[in-house]
Design an enzyme around this catalytic site. Structure first.
Site, PDB file in Angstrom:
ATOM      1  N   TRP A  16       0.844  -1.189   0.000  1.00  0.00           N
ATOM      2  CA  TRP A  16       0.000   0.000   0.000  1.00  0.00           C
ATOM      3  C   TRP A  16       0.889   1.254   0.000  1.00  0.00           C
ATOM      4  CZ3 TRP A  16      -0.426   4.025   3.509  1.00  0.00           C
ATOM      5  CH2 TRP A  16      -1.494   4.900   3.275  1.00  0.00           C
TER       6      TRP A  16
ATOM      7  N   ASP B 169     -15.957   9.239   0.006  1.00  0.00           N
ATOM      8  CA  ASP B 169     -16.553   8.534   1.140  1.00  0.00           C
ATOM      9  C   ASP B 169     -17.258   9.514   2.104  1.00  0.00           C
ATOM     10  OD1 ASP B 169     -17.082   6.611   3.010  1.00  0.00           O
ATOM     11  OD2 ASP B 169     -15.009   5.965   3.248  1.00  0.00           O
TER      12      ASP B 169
ATOM     13  N   ARG C  27      -9.969  -2.525   8.495  1.00  0.00           N
ATOM     14  CA  ARG C  27     -10.538  -1.179   8.472  1.00  0.00           C
ATOM     15  C   ARG C  27     -11.964  -1.206   9.055  1.00  0.00           C
ATOM     16  NH1 ARG C  27     -12.061   3.194   3.810  1.00  0.00           N
ATOM     17  NH2 ARG C  27     -10.954   4.944   4.661  1.00  0.00           N
TER      18      ARG C  27
ATOM     19  N   LYS D 195     -16.726   5.823  -8.349  1.00  0.00           N
ATOM     20  CA  LYS D 195     -15.427   5.342  -7.856  1.00  0.00           C
ATOM     21  C   LYS D 195     -15.709   4.111  -7.006  1.00  0.00           C
ATOM     22  CE  LYS D 195     -11.507   6.640  -4.924  1.00  0.00           C
ATOM     23  NZ  LYS D 195     -10.916   7.703  -4.109  1.00  0.00           N
TER      24      LYS D 195
ATOM     25  N   ASP E 187     -14.582   1.333  -4.768  1.00  0.00           N
ATOM     26  CA  ASP E 187     -13.444   1.066  -3.883  1.00  0.00           C
ATOM     27  C   ASP E 187     -13.545  -0.347  -3.314  1.00  0.00           C
ATOM     28  OD1 ASP E 187     -11.157   1.598  -2.433  1.00  0.00           O
ATOM     29  OD2 ASP E 187     -11.953   3.394  -1.458  1.00  0.00           O
ATOM     30  N   MET E 188     -12.434  -0.861  -2.792  1.00  0.00           N
ATOM     31  CA  MET E 188     -12.415  -2.189  -2.165  1.00  0.00           C
ATOM     32  C   MET E 188     -11.228  -2.179  -1.216  1.00  0.00           C
ATOM     33  SD  MET E 188     -11.336  -5.554  -2.121  1.00  0.00           S
ATOM     34  CE  MET E 188     -11.896  -7.227  -2.351  1.00  0.00           C
ATOM     35  N   ASN E 189     -11.524  -2.019   0.069  1.00  0.00           N
ATOM     36  CA  ASN E 189     -10.479  -1.613   1.002  1.00  0.00           C
ATOM     37  C   ASN E 189      -9.920  -2.667   1.932  1.00  0.00           C
ATOM     38  OD1 ASN E 189      -9.640   1.191   0.759  1.00  0.00           O
ATOM     39  ND2 ASN E 189     -11.820   1.613   0.871  1.00  0.00           N
TER      40      ASN E 189
ATOM     41  N   CYS F 115     -10.828   1.363  -7.668  1.00  0.00           N
ATOM     42  CA  CYS F 115      -9.944   1.752  -6.575  1.00  0.00           C
ATOM     43  C   CYS F 115      -9.893   0.592  -5.597  1.00  0.00           C
ATOM     44  CB  CYS F 115     -10.512   3.000  -5.888  1.00  0.00           C
ATOM     45  SG  CYS F 115      -9.622   3.476  -4.409  1.00  0.00           S
TER      46      CYS F 115
ATOM     47  N   ASP G 104      -2.757   5.632  -3.031  1.00  0.00           N
ATOM     48  CA  ASP G 104      -3.116   6.656  -2.043  1.00  0.00           C
ATOM     49  C   ASP G 104      -1.934   7.566  -1.744  1.00  0.00           C
ATOM     50  OD1 ASP G 104      -5.718   5.885  -1.779  1.00  0.00           O
ATOM     51  OD2 ASP G 104      -5.429   4.701   0.034  1.00  0.00           O
TER      52      ASP G 104
HETATM   53  C1  DGJ Z   1      -9.378   4.461  -0.045  1.00  0.00           C
HETATM   54  C2  DGJ Z   1      -9.147   5.235  -1.322  1.00  0.00           C
HETATM   55  O1  DGJ Z   1      -7.927   4.878  -1.887  1.00  0.00           O
HETATM   56  C3  DGJ Z   1      -9.208   6.728  -1.021  1.00  0.00           C
HETATM   57  O2  DGJ Z   1      -8.961   7.462  -2.187  1.00  0.00           O
HETATM   58  C4  DGJ Z   1     -10.572   7.049  -0.459  1.00  0.00           C
HETATM   59  O3  DGJ Z   1     -11.550   6.821  -1.432  1.00  0.00           O
HETATM   60  C5  DGJ Z   1     -10.846   6.211   0.767  1.00  0.00           C
HETATM   61  N1  DGJ Z   1     -10.676   4.817   0.498  1.00  0.00           N
HETATM   62  C6  DGJ Z   1     -12.242   6.447   1.276  1.00  0.00           C
HETATM   63  O4  DGJ Z   1     -12.567   5.648   2.325  1.00  0.00           O
END
Ligand code: DGJ
Length: 742
Positions: free
Chosen positions: A207, A375, A451, A484, A486-488, A534, A556
């Site tokens: 990351w 977000d 997270r 956008k 996302d997948m965190n 993302c 990021d």
């Molecule tokens: C992770 C993304 O990489 C950021 O740009 C942002 O969208 C955050 N998530 C939001 O929670």
């Protein structure tokens, strides 16, 4: 697919014996039109299929035992047949097989492993026919194989993009009996490189430092690059292999490839006992199998293999064109992207109508075309501990829904985009309280959070349907033109205890299949919406997801010095249009650099802005406005042109990259210097200011201007002795434009 014609009488005779083994009862041989016939040729004595692209050759040979083996694969060469084993047979070894399977002497990495209902784990496949035709305008060769005993058939497809020297491979497995067959591994394809010693270059990191090119010697044995958590910051799906010691960016043979899969993928580089390097790849069947039920089939994703004769730059350019022209969704892939502003770094979770509109006004004034609210907009989302899953606007932040905000943005002349993370749920959400059974979880095991969130089991049909329903509603009820996605977090405890045990281990594949189906359906219903992929930055970069999304949030980490390295690595396997770069402020990086430097770094891709615009002075805003205006005038060259890496920031404290329109008429050069003192010496850098350009028309006169004095220089001179682009001081940059005279 095309029409049919047998290649020669001799061929018919030579293959008659094999027809007896054929599962289709008749040998199918289809030759489409003359272009296809030129690309894929069938010769006899021994029977061999020769695929010729602009600069490469790929050969498959049929042995007297009915096995399909690989011949030569590489730059066009006189050695074409020298690499194959005796066409009389393989002696039962899988090491030269076109599809190396488990069965016989297993010297090579198997691309296929199955278990039959009686627990037999060996395959014995014989050639059963072929077809040559066209698929979406490009030639393909289909090679059929059938098991000598069990009701199992295999078709390998090789589709060819001749002008890019690219071969797409995939397999279709068919169970033509009634008993289930357990598939333990089904890669997309395998290739054998000519006998030589090779280095592997792959993209690795974590990351905030994604896409760093790593180079390693391939010695006897296996080197595998793989993903086990459905996404990965550690690995991006792209590799190059080139003869050991050969480093030139612009010449020499380079084999390259990628797996078109957005879940667990892998590729294996296996140097076997014959000192042949085999590269195999596809879905990573770790913790996974597939039950091929009676009378069903399984199609693997594609794996792309290519050959460059002009070094790693040539490999990247082929890959860029392949992704732009053959993978990414049209029409967006053929158009420049709208310049976006993203509010994340300005407001994080503290979004509301008033503040977003205030940011949007400044964004509009500096030239932004698309305003994206990140977000924090949905129910209960004040931090990362709650809200994921409850995709309705938060009433305290948006008492009248999203409508008024979107209207304001439209009135300002911009499009509106929004952030979502559909694969996730916070335990503190209405969705989780209503459907705790929807998350990935294993009985009697801790459900680890990442997270503060859990992963929805996208393999489930009800989760897929729910996602489709709320996303469709969001897009139908609101004038949203950009998502956008996302997948965190990574996947853990990939359990699915309420289905039959044999289905549980299909989860990691079904997850991706359903993700694709959701994206495909949404794109079909909302064709004017652009999707950005993302995953906490570049955690899900692969040709698979780019088949259904239009760009990638690269990282990021927006520090411009770091970003030069990240962007350089990204360019190995992915086009500049897919690489979204926001300009941000020093509070989001470690270093203070000029706004112009930050813009120049971000402009060498798909430019966006992501800082708190209220913190900019009037002078900053006017600098930004001018650079955005400039970017809009050159973005077609950057996003849709060819890219040439000129200077490598991993070797010296300089980085330079050139973009050229495909017709060679216009070009842009970015030149950067990071630190000019000790680290440069430590990296062994010279501080040469000379940039030797590429890709221009040697016979045309170019006007060169920008951050150096205007001059007129012939294309051949620019590509032989180059131009001087002096850089002084830390974090210095220059931007040069070239246009040939009519
Ligand atoms: C992770 C993304 O990489 C950021 O740009 C942002 O969208 C955050 N998530 C939001 O929670």
């Amino acid at each position: 697919m095309g029409t049919c014609q047998q290649s020669s009488q001799e061929g018919v005779r030579g293959l008659i014996r094999l027809i007896a083994l054929s599962w289709c009862g008749a040998l199918i041989c289809v030759v489409a039109d003359s272009v296809t016939a030129e690309v894929i040729r069938v010769d006899q004595g021994p029977t061999r299929w020769t695929i010729s692209t602009q600069h490469s050759t790929y050969q498959v040979i049929l042995t007297g035992d009915g096995d399909l083996v690989q011949g030569y694969f590489g730059p066009m060469s006189g050695e074409r047949l020298l690499e194959a084993p005796s066409h009389r047979g393989t002696g039962g070894s899988n090491s030269f097989r076109e599809v190396p399977y488990r069965g016989g002497f297993v010297d090579a990495t198997p691309a296929l492993e199955v278990i039959f209902h009686d627990h037999t784990r060996e395959l014995e496949l014989k050639h059963g026919g072929h077809e040559i035709g066209e698929l979406e305008g490009y030639p393909f060769l289909r090679l059929d194989m059938t098991d000598i005993h069990y009701p199992f058939r295999l078709s390998e497809y090789i589709r060819v993009i001749p002008e890019l020297d690219i071969y797409e491979k995939w397999m279709v497995l068919r169970n033509v009996g009634s008993e289930s067959i357990q598939v333990e591994r089904a890669y997309s394809g395998s290739v054998l490189l000519p006998r030589d010693s090779y280095d592997l270059i792959h993209l690795s990191g974590d990351w905030g430092r994604e896409f760093f090119p790593r180079r390693t010697r391939l010695t006897s044995g296996l080197k595998s690059i793989y993903v086990r958590g459905v996404r990965s910051h550690q690995h991006a799906s792209f590799f190059m292999v080139r003869p050991t010691g050969d480093v030139a960016e612009d010449f020499g043979p380079v084999w390259f490839g990628a797996v078109d899969w957005s879940g667990n993928w892998r590729f294996d580089c296996d140097v076997n006992r014959f000192e042949r390097t085999q590269i195999t790849g596809g879905i990573n069947f770790w913790d996974t199998h597939w039950v091929l039920k009676g009378h069903s089939e399984f199609k693997t994703p594609k794996m792309v293999f290519g050959v460059s004769t002009d070094g790693s730059n040539g490999a990247s350019r082929r890959m860029h064109r392949y992704i732009l022209d053959h993978v990414m969704p049209k029409p967006f892939s053929q158009q420049v992207s709208k310049l976006l502003y993203n509010s994340w770094y300005a407001t994080t979770f503290n979004v509301n109508e008033k503040d977003q509109v205030a940011l949007a006004r400044v964004a509009r004034d500096i030239g932004v075309e698309l305003f994206v609210m990140d977000d924090g907009w949905f129910k209960g989302r004040n931090n990362d501990r709650a809200g994921l899953g409850d995709w309705t606007p938060d009433k305290t932040k948006f008492p009248n829904g999203l409508g008024p905000l979107i209207q304001e943005i439209s009135a300002l002349g911009m499009e509106f985009g929004i952030w979502v993370e559909p694969e996730m749920v916070n335990p503190n959400s209405d969705l989780y309280r209503a459907h705790p059974e929807w998350v990935l979880r294993t009985p009697h095991r801790t459900a680890h959070e990442g997270r503060h969130q859990l992963v929805l089991n996208f393999a489930r049909e009800d989760v897929k349907d729910y996602t489709l329903q709320w996303m469709d509603e969001l897009l139908s009820k609101n004038n949203i033109k950009f998502i956008k996605w996302d997948m965190n977090r990574y996947i853990s405890e990939a359990g699915w205890s309420d289905v039959e045990p044999m289905k549980q281990r299909e989860l990691r594949i079904r997850y991706v299949q359903n993700l694709y189906e959701v994206l495909r359906t949404l794109r079909r219903k909302h064709p004017d919406v652009v999707f950005e992929c993302c995953s906490g930055g570049g955690g899900r970069a692969n040709a698979g997801i780019l088949g259904l999304t239009d760009q990638i949030w690269t990282s990021d980490n927006t520090d411009p010095g770091d970003r030069l390295h990240i962007q350089y690595g990204f360019s190995y396997g992915f086009p500049a249009k897919a690489m979204v770069n926001w300009v941000t402020d020093a509070e989001w990086h470690q270093k203070t650099t000029s706004l112009t430097f930050r813009f120049h770094v971000a402009m060498a891709g798909n430019l966006g802005v992501g800082n708190d615009l209220h913190k900019w002075t009037e002078e900053d805003k006017s600098t930004a406005k001018e650079l955005i205006r400039l970017y809009k005038s050159i973005r077609h060259i950057i996003q849709l042109g060819d890219q040439y890496r000129l200077r490598d920031p991993f070797r010296e404290n300089r980085m330079a990259v050139q973009f050229v329109t495909r017709d060679g008429s216009e070009s842009v050069v970015f030149a950067f210097q990071t630190l000019e003192t000790l680290p440069m010496a430590a990296k062994g850098s010279s501080s040469s200011d000379r940039l030797v350009l590429r890709g221009l028309n040697p016979d045309r006169m170019y006007v060169v201007q920008g951050d150096i004095p205007r001059k007129e220089v012939p294309g051949d001179v620019l590509m032989a002795s180059g131009i001087l682009v002096p850089l002084q001081g830390n974090y210095a940059s220059k931007l040069i434009f070239l246009r040939h005279q009519q």
